[in-house]
Design an enzyme around this catalytic site. Structure first.
Site, short mmCIF file in Angstrom:
data_model
loop_
_atom_site.label_atom_id
_atom_site.label_comp_id
_atom_site.label_asym_id
_atom_site.label_seq_id
_atom_site.Cartn_x
_atom_site.Cartn_y
_atom_site.Cartn_z
N GLY A 35 0.75 -1.10 0.04
CA GLY A 35 -0.10 -0.09 0.14
C GLY A 35 0.63 1.26 0.05
CB CYS A 244 -26.30 -9.66 -16.99
SG CYS A 244 -25.49 -9.71 -19.05
CB CYS A 247 -24.71 -13.81 -19.41
SG CYS A 247 -24.45 -13.05 -17.90
CB CYS A 269 -21.41 -8.65 -17.66
SG CYS A 269 -22.62 -10.01 -16.94
CB CYS A 275 -21.26 -11.31 -20.38
SG CYS A 275 -22.73 -10.97 -20.64
ZN LIG Z 1 -23.75 -10.93 -18.69
#
Ligand SMILES: [Zn+2]
Lengths: 299, 200
Positions: A35, A244, A247, A269, A275
């Protein structure tokens, strides 16, 4: 070593060996101090800033002949930015490239983390525009460096709390700051906060390169990464009422797509590989042949 | 100098880009996963060094990285070899070194002089490459921290007297501290400052 061998190997992945050594040393210190932003003497790359020159330099210092590279931009492998970076390394390093998250050993990204869980044998390289999470509070580098040294992160919490006072919730949705290994506040790059939880305890090594500001930072695998929040306002990720359209996924980051000029729209997506893989496995969304869709049936 | 000892530099990498990438990836893998033992190629090393330590120096050192060699490692050949291949300054002052090479024969008081960086610049610290004979999965040292899923164990032999006490104190300085790479002839493992160790 002959002249020819030197010429052939000298510019593998574009950068000269001297520059790679310097970036590699910075990367190792970044991994040892999760970090923390390590300054490095960045080089000009044959592409404009904003095209991920920091990420490109990190990838160039890391990539080897045995790697398979994937480049994504906003979740897509097909934007101009992703295509040009992928072609750059295909040409200068001669490595195979892929769209498939599972097949890649090295993934350079802007603005997303793939939906599919990454593995221990993969490395994720982020392109970072502004590496300093405290920059908007304090423009002077000497001061932000001190704040990190002293763990003076109170102002950052004040800023988030002002969001709550103004909006009733924390309005920051991109580049949402995280605390790494209970020590450093870090900018996760402009990924949606939806992706923040994926950084925590990830099996893959995560490397961050900022080209303009010449900073490198890192998250080793299995590192604690916590999104900043408050007891009465805990961190929450974005949620959608839709699934989505292609999908049917109900647990991915969705982009809204306008379908025609009368305002029809659908959500898909943002991670196109994820997807496509779901569709190839037979999953269908309401705009893609699943006429029987109801939210319950999608579960 | 006597005619008995070869003081000339040995050959370096045949293909610098490919071989240094390979070594760097091994070091990156080790530093990212403390306690994991990673193999490295067997490049012949000058007297004093071992092949893994030699490969690490040729990969990472250059004129920007002063190198300190413990007495038992600072053979004339090792010094000539490092200068020839890396252009690095070989310093007799451990506190100025960005890379330090030591072994079980090195006094821990010398190792304790290495730079840990500062709170504002903790990256300006030394990396200690410790020559060892064997790395194995024996539960001699237990490690936790970033890069480690639950707990990692590492067996390292031999170590300098007082090394584990030094290493525990080193990790308490986080984010400052020295990062350690154990280099056996054919493999390496890392103990970055971010790891907490328990000794069995
Ligand atoms: Zn999708």
């Amino acid at each position: 070593m002959t002249e020819q061998q030197t010429a052939d190997s000298y510019n593998f992945a574009y950068l000269d060996e001297q520059t790679k050594r310097m970036i590699r040393r910075a990367l190792l210190k970044a991994v040892a101090i999760p970090g923390y932003q390590v300054p490095f003497a960045g080089r000009e790359m044959p592409m404009p800033y904003g095209w991920g020159t920091g990420g490109v330099q990190v990838t160039a210092a890391v990539i080897g002949p045995e790697d398979t590279l994937k480049v994504i931009d906003q979740g897509s492998d097909d934007t101009t930015n992703a295509v040009s970076i992928r072609n750059f390394f295909a040409k200068t390093a001669g490595v195979p490239t892929t769209d498939k998250t599972a097949e890649a050993t090295l993934i350079q990204t802007r603005h997303r983390i793939p939906e599919k869980d990454l593995r221990e044998d993969q490395i994720l390289v982020y392109q970072v525009p502004i590496p300093e999470p405290l920059r908007f509070l304090e423009p002077r580098e000497t001061e932000t460096r001190k704040m990190h040294a002293l763990e003076e992160y109170g102002l950052m919490h004040v800023k988030l709390y002002e969001d709550i006072a103004r909006h009733g919730h924390i309005a920051t949705t991109y580049a949402y700051p995280v605390l790494v290994n209970d020590r450093y506040v870090m900018d996760p790059s402009p990924i949606p906060k939806f992706d923040n939880p994926k950084m925590n305890d990830m099996a893959a090594l995560q490397l961050f390169g900022a080209g303009r500001e010449k900073r490198i930072y890192a998250l080793p695998p299995y590192t604690k990464v916590k999104s900043l929040d408050f007891e009465d306002h805990p961190f929450v990720i974005q949620k959608w009422d839709d699934i989505c359209g292609m999908c049917g996924a109900d647990n991915t980051f969705l982009d809204e797509v306008i379908l025609d000029d009368v305002g029809s729209r659908m959500f898909v997506c943002s991670d196109s590989d994820h997807c496509n893989e779901r569709q190839a496995a037979g999953h269908r969304g309401p705009q893609n042949g699943d006429a029987s869709y109801t939210p319950e049936a999608a579960e | 100098m006597t005619a008995m000892h070869n003081t000339s530099p040995l050959a370096g990498f045949q293909n610098a880009a490919a071989e240094s990438n390979h070594v760097f990836r091994a070091v990156l893998d080790a530093m990212s996963r403390p306690g994991k033992i990673v193999g490295v190629s067997d490049l012949a090393a000058p007297a004093g060094l071992n092949p893994a330590a030699n490969a690490i120096l040729l990969t990472l050192a250059d004129m920007d990285t002063p190198i300190w060699l413990a007495d038992e490692i600072a053979t004339e050949q090792a010094i000539n070899h490092i200068r020839f291949h890396t252009g690095a300054e070989v310093t007799s002052d451990p506190s100025r070194a960005l890379f330090a090479i030591a072994s079980a024969e090195t006094a821990i008081t010398e190792i304790a002089k290495l730079s840990s960086g500062t709170p504002e610049a903790p990256h300006q610290s030394a990396t200690l490459i410790l020559l060892v004979e064997d790395l194995n999965a024996a539960p001699a040292i237990q490690m936790t921290g970033p890069g480690i899923k639950t707990k990692e164990t590492l067996g390292v032999t031999p170590l300098p007297d007082g090394f584990l006490d030094w290493a525990q104190a080193n990790s308490c300085k986080f984010p400052c501290g020295v990062d350690v790479i154990f280099a056996s002839p054919a493999s390496l493992a890392a103990l970055p400052r971010s790891s907490q160790i328990e000794v069995n």
